[in-house]
Design a protein around this motif. Structure first.
Motif, PDB file in Angstrom:
ATOM      1  N   LEU A 260      10.186 -20.559   6.883  1.00  0.00           N
ATOM      2  CA  LEU A 260       8.931 -19.809   6.927  1.00  0.00           C
ATOM      3  C   LEU A 260       8.993 -18.769   5.809  1.00  0.00           C
ATOM      4  O   LEU A 260       9.385 -17.625   6.039  1.00  0.00           O
TER       5      LEU A 260
ATOM      6  N   MET B 265       4.366 -15.579   7.589  1.00  0.00           N
ATOM      7  CA  MET B 265       3.934 -14.650   8.629  1.00  0.00           C
ATOM      8  C   MET B 265       3.482 -13.311   8.064  1.00  0.00           C
ATOM      9  O   MET B 265       2.712 -12.591   8.702  1.00  0.00           O
TER      10      MET B 265
ATOM     11  N   VAL C 216       6.020 -17.045  15.716  1.00  0.00           N
ATOM     12  CA  VAL C 216       7.392 -17.422  15.382  1.00  0.00           C
ATOM     13  C   VAL C 216       8.132 -17.867  16.639  1.00  0.00           C
ATOM     14  O   VAL C 216       8.892 -18.852  16.624  1.00  0.00           O
TER      15      VAL C 216
ATOM     16  N   HIS D 159       7.184 -21.349  17.419  1.00  0.00           N
ATOM     17  CA  HIS D 159       7.917 -22.283  16.548  1.00  0.00           C
ATOM     18  C   HIS D 159       9.327 -22.503  17.094  1.00  0.00           C
ATOM     19  O   HIS D 159       9.813 -23.642  17.175  1.00  0.00           O
TER      20      HIS D 159
ATOM     21  N   LEU E 263      16.431 -21.400  11.495  1.00  0.00           N
ATOM     22  CA  LEU E 263      15.211 -20.832  10.942  1.00  0.00           C
ATOM     23  C   LEU E 263      15.593 -19.922   9.780  1.00  0.00           C
ATOM     24  O   LEU E 263      16.427 -19.024   9.931  1.00  0.00           O
TER      25      LEU E 263
ATOM     26  N   MET F 219      13.667 -17.345   7.201  1.00  0.00           N
ATOM     27  CA  MET F 219      12.359 -16.697   7.163  1.00  0.00           C
ATOM     28  C   MET F 219      12.396 -15.487   6.243  1.00  0.00           C
ATOM     29  O   MET F 219      13.415 -14.792   6.136  1.00  0.00           O
TER      30      MET F 219
ATOM     31  N   HIS G 233       9.843 -11.989   5.249  1.00  0.00           N
ATOM     32  CA  HIS G 233       8.687 -11.200   5.673  1.00  0.00           C
ATOM     33  C   HIS G 233       8.665  -9.915   4.875  1.00  0.00           C
ATOM     34  O   HIS G 233       9.707  -9.330   4.587  1.00  0.00           O
TER      35      HIS G 233
ATOM     36  N   MET H 237      10.540 -11.082  16.192  1.00  0.00           N
ATOM     37  CA  MET H 237      10.087 -12.425  15.839  1.00  0.00           C
ATOM     38  C   MET H 237      11.155 -13.472  16.118  1.00  0.00           C
ATOM     39  O   MET H 237      10.842 -14.607  16.483  1.00  0.00           O
ATOM     40  N   ILE H 238      12.413 -13.108  15.925  1.00  0.00           N
ATOM     41  CA  ILE H 238      13.510 -14.074  16.066  1.00  0.00           C
ATOM     42  C   ILE H 238      14.320 -13.807  17.325  1.00  0.00           C
ATOM     43  O   ILE H 238      15.473 -14.237  17.432  1.00  0.00           O
TER      44      ILE H 238
END
Length: 337
Positions: free
Chosen positions: A206, A210, A224, A227, A237, A239, A241, A280-281
């Motif tokens: 990602l 996001m 997230v 997902h 994952l 990612m 941001h 998010m994670i």
């Protein structure tokens, strides 16, 4: 009351269609909006024969070129934010294939192909496989699946598609995790999809997707988490941001960058604190070095000539744990049918 969209040139009032706000609809060929993928392309750089940095644009349009100039004028080195994100994703993908045995990489919000074909992510993965494979290893290649839903970006991405070489392009919205994974798993059809969760070792990328979701960071975190819920156990994952640094001076400059994106760029673009990125994670296992600037995630050597704005984007690689049948299922676990 209609939502308001701000571009680098004007303010436009738009209605929604099919219940989606303006920022959720693909830009396509709309001349009144800035296409994020094309803006990124306008901020790319290459080297000329004298090894000097020069603008090298393959796809960007006048709108995005103008926006890139305005961003650079407002925030020195603004393009480095986007370039460091892409460089991180390249490093993370090659690491996951070479060291974690990943067999399927899903690149959500893939953006445009690279200026140089040999620098596209799937090309880097292929070189990594060649370098790291020994006689005992399988000759099976990891598949790379580019996911996009902007029709104009898709038209360019489809030039990369090569099913025989394990490179696929899928038209689906990465901000709709259920639709995306239903498509990749092909749950509505008899034939198996591009991803087989019971057998494939999967990694989801990602990259900046996001940051440009126009909702709150809590809403972005929920996407997230959805997902993660659909990913197979032990999946990874990677990612990025946009980050609001903790240092007050850096935070003030990051907020200036955020305002410039919203005024001169695509009209969206939100910073997140380290705690918001952690939300998010939630429920996953962070790989070292944790949440930090994208340019600092295991580069080839010490970073050089890094602009201040390099601290405005965070990168993270994390892994979804396997099921533990002795514990209750966490709230982000997929619902059982």
């Amino acid at each position: 009351m209609t939502p308001t969209e701000t571009t680098h040139s004007t303010t436009i009032h738009r209605t929604t269609t099919t219940g989606k706000p303006w920022w959720h609809r693909p830009v396509g060929t709309n001349p009144d909006r800035i296409n994020l993928a094309f803006l990124f392309d306008a901020l790319r750089q290459a080297k000329n024969s004298d090894n000097r940095d020069v603008a090298c644009v393959k796809f960007a349009h006048n709108n995005e070129l103008d926006a890139a100039l305005l961003l650079e004028a407002q925030v020195s080195g603004a393009g480095f934010v986007f370039r460091s994100e892409r460089a991180f994703l390249d490093r993370a993908a090659t690491y996951l294939v070479a060291r974690q045995g990943i067999s399927t990489i899903v690149v959500a919000g893939a953006g445009l192909p690279n200026i140089l074909a040999e620098q596209d992510l799937h090309a880097l993965v292929r070189r990594t496989e060649t370098t790291n494979r020994n006689r005992e290893q399988s000759i099976t290649r990891a598949s790379v699946i580019y996911v996009e839903h902007d029709p104009l970006v898709l038209a360019h991405l489809r030039t990369l598609a090569d099913a025989d070489n394990g490179v696929h392009v899928v038209n689906v919205d990465p901000w709709d995790p259920h639709a995306m994974w239903d498509t990749l798993y092909n749950t509505a059809e008899e034939n198996p999809g591009l991803v087989t969760p019971d057998h494939d070792q999967v990694a989801l990328l990602l990259g900046g997707v996001m940051s440009f979701h126009g909702g709150s960071r809590a809403e972005a975190a929920q996407i997230v988490q959805e997902h993660l819920a659909r990913l197979p156990a032990h999946a990874f994952l990677a990612m990025t941001h946009l980050l609001q640094p903790e240092h007050p001076d850096l935070a003030a400059q990051a907020l200036k960058f955020e305002a410039a994106l919203q005024r001169h760029g695509p009209g969206t673009g939100s910073l997140a604190t380290e705690a918001q990125i952690g939300a998010m994670i939630h429920g996953t296992t962070l790989l070292p070095p944790g949440i930090g600037p994208a340019f600092a995630w295991f580069p080839d050597g010490p970073p050089t000539n890094t602009p201040v704005c390099g601290n405005f984007t965070a990168a993270v690689v994390t892994q979804k744990p396997g099921p533990d049948h002795d514990l209750p299922e966490p709230p982000w676990w997929p619902a059982r049918l």
